[in-house]
Design a protein around this motif. Structure first.
Motif, PDB file in Angstrom:
ATOM      1  N   LYS A 153      22.929 -54.522   1.598  1.00  0.00           N
ATOM      2  CA  LYS A 153      24.016 -54.396   0.622  1.00  0.00           C
ATOM      3  C   LYS A 153      23.914 -53.043  -0.097  1.00  0.00           C
ATOM      4  CE  LYS A 153      26.055 -56.925  -3.226  1.00  0.00           C
ATOM      5  NZ  LYS A 153      25.823 -57.998  -4.189  1.00  0.00           N
ATOM      6  N   ARG A 154      22.682 -52.675  -0.502  1.00  0.00           N
ATOM      7  CA  ARG A 154      22.455 -51.403  -1.197  1.00  0.00           C
ATOM      8  C   ARG A 154      22.803 -50.220  -0.284  1.00  0.00           C
ATOM      9  NH1 ARG A 154      17.751 -53.351  -3.674  1.00  0.00           N
ATOM     10  NH2 ARG A 154      16.428 -52.305  -2.126  1.00  0.00           N
ATOM     11  N   PHE A 155      22.375 -50.352   0.966  1.00  0.00           N
ATOM     12  CA  PHE A 155      22.627 -49.313   1.978  1.00  0.00           C
ATOM     13  C   PHE A 155      24.140 -49.120   2.134  1.00  0.00           C
ATOM     14  CE2 PHE A 155      22.934 -47.760   6.418  1.00  0.00           C
ATOM     15  CZ  PHE A 155      22.051 -46.690   6.352  1.00  0.00           C
ATOM     16  N   LYS A 156      24.872 -50.249   2.205  1.00  0.00           N
ATOM     17  CA  LYS A 156      26.330 -50.215   2.371  1.00  0.00           C
ATOM     18  C   LYS A 156      27.003 -49.541   1.176  1.00  0.00           C
ATOM     19  CE  LYS A 156      29.546 -52.900   4.887  1.00  0.00           C
ATOM     20  NZ  LYS A 156      30.048 -54.070   5.428  1.00  0.00           N
ATOM     21  N   GLN A 157      26.471 -49.804  -0.033  1.00  0.00           N
ATOM     22  CA  GLN A 157      27.039 -49.193  -1.241  1.00  0.00           C
ATOM     23  C   GLN A 157      26.855 -47.670  -1.214  1.00  0.00           C
ATOM     24  OE1 GLN A 157      24.937 -51.510  -4.158  1.00  0.00           O
ATOM     25  NE2 GLN A 157      26.609 -52.973  -4.425  1.00  0.00           N
ATOM     26  N   GLN A 158      25.665 -47.233  -0.771  1.00  0.00           N
ATOM     27  CA  GLN A 158      25.403 -45.786  -0.646  1.00  0.00           C
ATOM     28  C   GLN A 158      26.396 -45.158   0.330  1.00  0.00           C
ATOM     29  OE1 GLN A 158      21.390 -44.452   0.286  1.00  0.00           O
ATOM     30  NE2 GLN A 158      20.610 -46.407  -0.404  1.00  0.00           N
ATOM     31  N   VAL A 159      26.619 -45.884   1.435  1.00  0.00           N
ATOM     32  CA  VAL A 159      27.523 -45.410   2.488  1.00  0.00           C
ATOM     33  C   VAL A 159      28.939 -45.266   1.938  1.00  0.00           C
ATOM     34  CG1 VAL A 159      28.674 -46.138   4.619  1.00  0.00           C
ATOM     35  CG2 VAL A 159      26.192 -46.300   4.425  1.00  0.00           C
TER      36      VAL A 159
END
Length: 277
Positions: free
Chosen positions: A251-257
């Motif tokens: 989820k965090r990775f997706k937000q960064q993306v």
């Protein structure tokens, strides 16, 4: 004479995201525009030479198909330049096929669009039909074809017209292994003739077997570009880490993306996978 066939310089492709049709109108009317920016590709630069076989890899949403459409001239870049030395042909599943026309009519139409004379088409047609191996379906409308058959016909047309630069986007992911092997043989022939080939595939086996260089895209940017033996193990390591992430980390990775692709992050900012320090 330079043997560079594709020169991509600082290429960015930006789209606008609208929640409803009215927003598209506001975007046209308002001086500062309206709608969210989405950067499918950001500040990409690389060069390809004659005889290069380049595997384009990256997880879904990294911009692989956007890049293949940019190189093929199907879409223009928002900024930056793409210089091509030679004829380009894109092979994607059903790329450029008209569903209402028969396979035979599609061959004629696509060849006419590529500038072939009726005489040339008459000569090439039997060769294309033989390569496609779709039997009597050649005189049926393409809408009756399976995705494998569309891919076969698209591939047969593109390789028979003999382009200088070939862009293959997931076209070997459908259909049977025998046909995939036949296509790989044809592509090896092209490789020996010094043509430039871009190969997009989720099959790391195919990439390993066929490519000599790897262009690794990570959410619209070049993460790495270089020899296959050097880059592919790093990408496979990243995939392992990515798959091992917890739901929260994903989820965090997706937000960064999403931040990065909306243009709010500086290009070049590294995305953090679970084991990145």
């Amino acid at each position: 004479m330079s043997n560079q066939t594709v020169i991509v310089r600082d290429v960015t492709k930006k789209y606008k995201m609208y929640k409803k049709p009215a927003e598209k109108l506001l975007d046209i009317i308002l001086p500062k525009g309206y709608g969210e920016d989405f950067y499918a590709i950001q500040n990409i630069s690389f060069e390809a030479n004659q005889g290069d076989v380049i595997g384009i890899v990256g997880v879904n949403g990294s911009g692989k198909s956007t890049l293949s459409n940019l190189i093929s001239g199907i879409i223009p870049p928002t900024s930056g330049t793409i210089e091509l030395n030679g004829e380009v042909s894109l092979i994607a599943i059903a790329s450029g096929l008209n569903n209402e026309l028969t396979g035979r009519e599609n061959i004629e139409l696509k060849c006419l669009m590529l500038g072939f004379s009726k005489q040339d088409i008459k000569r090439l047609e039997p060769e294309i039909i033989e390569f496609a191996e779709i039997g009597k379906f050649i005189d049926q409308p393409v809408k009756k074809y399976s995705s494998g058959m569309k891919s076969r016909l698209g591939f047969a047309i593109s390789v028979t017209v003999n382009p200088d630069i070939l862009v293959i986007d997931e076209a070997l992911s459908v259909g049977d292994q025998t046909f995939a092997d036949k296509c790989l043989d044809k592509m090896n022939e092209f490789k020996e003739q010094g043509k430039t080939i871009f190969f997009i595939s989720h099959s790391m086996g195919q990439v390993k077997k066929f490519c000599e260089k790897i262009l690794w895209l990570e959410y619209g940017e070049v993460r790495a570009y270089g020899p296959m033996k050097e880059i592919l193990p790093k990408y496979q390591e990243f995939l392992k880490e990515y798959k091992a992430m917890s739901k929260e980390e994903k989820k965090r990775f997706k937000q960064q993306v999403q931040l990065k692709q909306s243009g709010q992050n500086k290009p070049g900012d590294k995305l953090q996978t679970s084991s990145a320090k």
